[in-house]
Structure formats: structure tokens, C-alpha cells
Design an enzyme around this catalytic site. Structure first.
Site, PDB file in Angstrom:
ATOM      1  N   MET A  75       0.013  -0.640   4.575  1.00 29.77           N
ATOM      2  CA  MET A  75       0.688  -0.356   5.848  1.00 29.77           C
ATOM      3  C   MET A  75       2.043   0.333   5.692  1.00 29.77           C
ATOM      4  O   MET A  75       2.778   0.490   6.665  1.00 29.77           O
ATOM      5  CB  MET A  75       0.878  -1.649   6.651  1.00 29.77           C
ATOM      6  CG  MET A  75      -0.417  -2.360   6.957  1.00 29.77           C
ATOM      7  SD  MET A  75      -1.613  -1.274   7.752  1.00 29.77           S
ATOM      8  CE  MET A  75      -3.088  -2.219   7.519  1.00 29.77           C
ATOM      9  N   CYS A  76       2.372   0.745   4.469  1.00 32.93           N
ATOM     10  CA  CYS A  76       3.647   1.443   4.253  1.00 32.93           C
ATOM     11  C   CYS A  76       3.548   2.895   4.709  1.00 32.93           C
ATOM     12  O   CYS A  76       2.522   3.546   4.518  1.00 32.93           O
ATOM     13  CB  CYS A  76       4.025   1.419   2.777  1.00 32.93           C
ATOM     14  SG  CYS A  76       4.792  -0.101   2.283  1.00 32.93           S
ATOM     15  N   HIS A  77       4.636   3.369   5.282  1.00 27.49           N
ATOM     16  CA  HIS A  77       4.720   4.771   5.681  1.00 27.49           C
ATOM     17  C   HIS A  77       5.129   5.613   4.479  1.00 27.49           C
ATOM     18  O   HIS A  77       5.882   5.152   3.621  1.00 27.49           O
ATOM     19  CB  HIS A  77       5.770   4.950   6.782  1.00 27.49           C
ATOM     20  CG  HIS A  77       5.413   4.256   8.051  1.00 27.49           C
ATOM     21  ND1 HIS A  77       5.654   2.917   8.259  1.00 27.49           N
ATOM     22  CD2 HIS A  77       4.828   4.715   9.183  1.00 27.49           C
ATOM     23  CE1 HIS A  77       5.233   2.581   9.463  1.00 27.49           C
ATOM     24  NE2 HIS A  77       4.724   3.647  10.046  1.00 27.49           N
ATOM     25  N   MET A 115      10.004  -2.043   0.631  1.00 29.50           N
ATOM     26  CA  MET A 115       8.784  -2.086  -0.180  1.00 29.50           C
ATOM     27  C   MET A 115       8.866  -1.129  -1.359  1.00 29.50           C
ATOM     28  O   MET A 115       8.358  -1.422  -2.445  1.00 29.50           O
ATOM     29  CB  MET A 115       7.549  -1.789   0.675  1.00 29.50           C
ATOM     30  CG  MET A 115       7.246  -2.861   1.717  1.00 29.50           C
ATOM     31  SD  MET A 115       7.199  -4.544   1.051  1.00 29.50           S
ATOM     32  CE  MET A 115       5.911  -4.417  -0.174  1.00 29.50           C
ATOM     33  N   GLU A 116       9.524   0.002  -1.170  1.00 28.75           N
ATOM     34  CA  GLU A 116       9.682   0.957  -2.265  1.00 28.75           C
ATOM     35  C   GLU A 116      10.549   0.366  -3.374  1.00 28.75           C
ATOM     36  O   GLU A 116      10.244   0.514  -4.563  1.00 28.75           O
ATOM     37  CB  GLU A 116      10.272   2.269  -1.738  1.00 28.75           C
ATOM     38  CG  GLU A 116       9.306   3.102  -0.914  1.00 28.75           C
ATOM     39  CD  GLU A 116       9.022   2.574   0.491  1.00 28.75           C
ATOM     40  OE1 GLU A 116       8.115   3.121   1.140  1.00 28.75           O
ATOM     41  OE2 GLU A 116       9.689   1.620   0.960  1.00 28.75           O
ATOM     42  N   ASP A 130       3.604  -3.696 -20.642  1.00 29.26           N
ATOM     43  CA  ASP A 130       2.546  -2.846 -21.193  1.00 29.26           C
ATOM     44  C   ASP A 130       2.949  -2.228 -22.526  1.00 29.26           C
ATOM     45  O   ASP A 130       2.153  -2.181 -23.454  1.00 29.26           O
ATOM     46  CB  ASP A 130       2.186  -1.743 -20.196  1.00 29.26           C
ATOM     47  CG  ASP A 130       1.122  -0.808 -20.743  1.00 29.26           C
ATOM     48  OD1 ASP A 130       0.051  -1.304 -21.164  1.00 29.26           O
ATOM     49  OD2 ASP A 130       1.367   0.414 -20.785  1.00 29.26           O
TER      50      ASP A 130
END
EC number: 4.6.1.17
Length: 162
Positions: A75-77, A115-116, A130
Site C-alpha cells: 500500500m506504499c505510494h 516506510m522508506e 548476508d
């Protein structure tokens, strides 16, 4: 109680329409961490990892993650990000080392960049894992959280330490 903005009248997921929102400068700062053993710490700070410079690669991964957040969080733009910064701070513990990760993401737009920033911080920690897991798979990725955000209708948020 306020309504959920990501749910339509049928109870299904939707992406919020932000077209009526005001454009403003928005910044978010997030934190994550990864705790490693002394062998991994030494390899990172001495740049002796066979896969390359761990922290430089992790910074690039964080930047790429912020830029691609809308591709992995449904749902992120998609946002025109105007700045992304990733910084590190080592904390020595009794028998381990914790790499504290801070990400700062900015935009001038109609919706925030929390969110970013969170996605970037997480990607940085995952990249360190990793690149060093051949030495030790028991590393611990710590809490990931929003430190602060500014801009937009909801204004300023600052995390309070408990």
C-alpha cells in the site's frame, strides 16, 4: 476510533488516495541494529570480507531499498525521494559488537517516508548478515523502529525511550 484508511467499503485492501493532500517537506529517521561476534566485527572494520566492503555495500542496499519500498510494501505510494542517508555507530558489548544503523529519508510530497526509512534500515541489517553469514549464522538483527518523522498533517513525531 478512526476508520482504517487502507480498507474500502467492501472490507478489501485499497491504496489511499492522497491527491487532495498538501505538498510538504517530509523526513523520517529509522533505526535498526545487528549484533555480531568479534571475528565479524574485525572483518568489517578491517575491510577483509571476501565479498567486499560490507558497510559500503550495506549503505547502497539501504538506499536501493528506500527507493524501491513501493515495490515490496503493497500500500506504499511511489515517492520522489529527495534524500537518503545511512549512518553507522558501533557499540562494544561484553563478547559481541552491535552495529547501530540509522537511516534518514526525505521527500517533498503528499505522503510520508516512514516506510522508506524503515525498509532501508532493515535492508542494511540484512545485507550485513548476508555478507558475513559464512563466518557465523547466529548474528541477531535487533529492533527496527521509527525514531522520528516530520511534515504532513500529523506533524512531528519523536520516539520516547522507555
Amino acid at each position: 476510533m478512526s476508520e482504517f484508511t487502507h480498507i474500502n467499503h467492501q472490507g478489501n485492501a485499497k491504496m489511499v488516495d492522497v491527491s487532495e493532500k498538501n505538498i510538504s517537506k517530509r523526513t523520517a529517521i529509522a533505526h535498526s541494529s545487528i549484533t555480531v561476534n568479534s571475528e565479524i566485527y574485525k572483518q568489517i572494520v578491517e575491510h577483509t570480507n571476501q565479498k567486499g566492503n560490507v558497510l559500503n555495500t550495506a549503505q547502497i542496499a539501504g538506499i536501493m531499498a528506500a527507493k524501491n519500498t513501493a515495490d515490496i510494501i503493497p500500500m506504499c505510494h511511489q515517492l520522489p525521494l529527495t534524500g537518503i542517508d545511512v549512518t553507522f555507530d558501533w557499540q562494544e558489548n561484553e563478547q559481541s559488537y552491535t552495529l547501530n544503523i540509522q537511516t534518514i529519508v526525505s521527500t517533498t510530497g503528499k505522503t510520508g517516508v516512514e516506510m522508506e526509512a524503515l525498509t532501508a534500515a532493515t535492508a542494511v541489517a540484512l545485507t550485513v548478515y548476508d555478507m558475513t553469514k559464512a563466518l557465523d549464522k547466529s548474528m541477531v538483527i535487533g529492533e527496527t523502529y521509527l525514531l522520528s518523522k516530520s511534515g504532513g498533517k500529523s506533524g512531528h513525531y519523536q520516539r520516547q525511550d522507555n
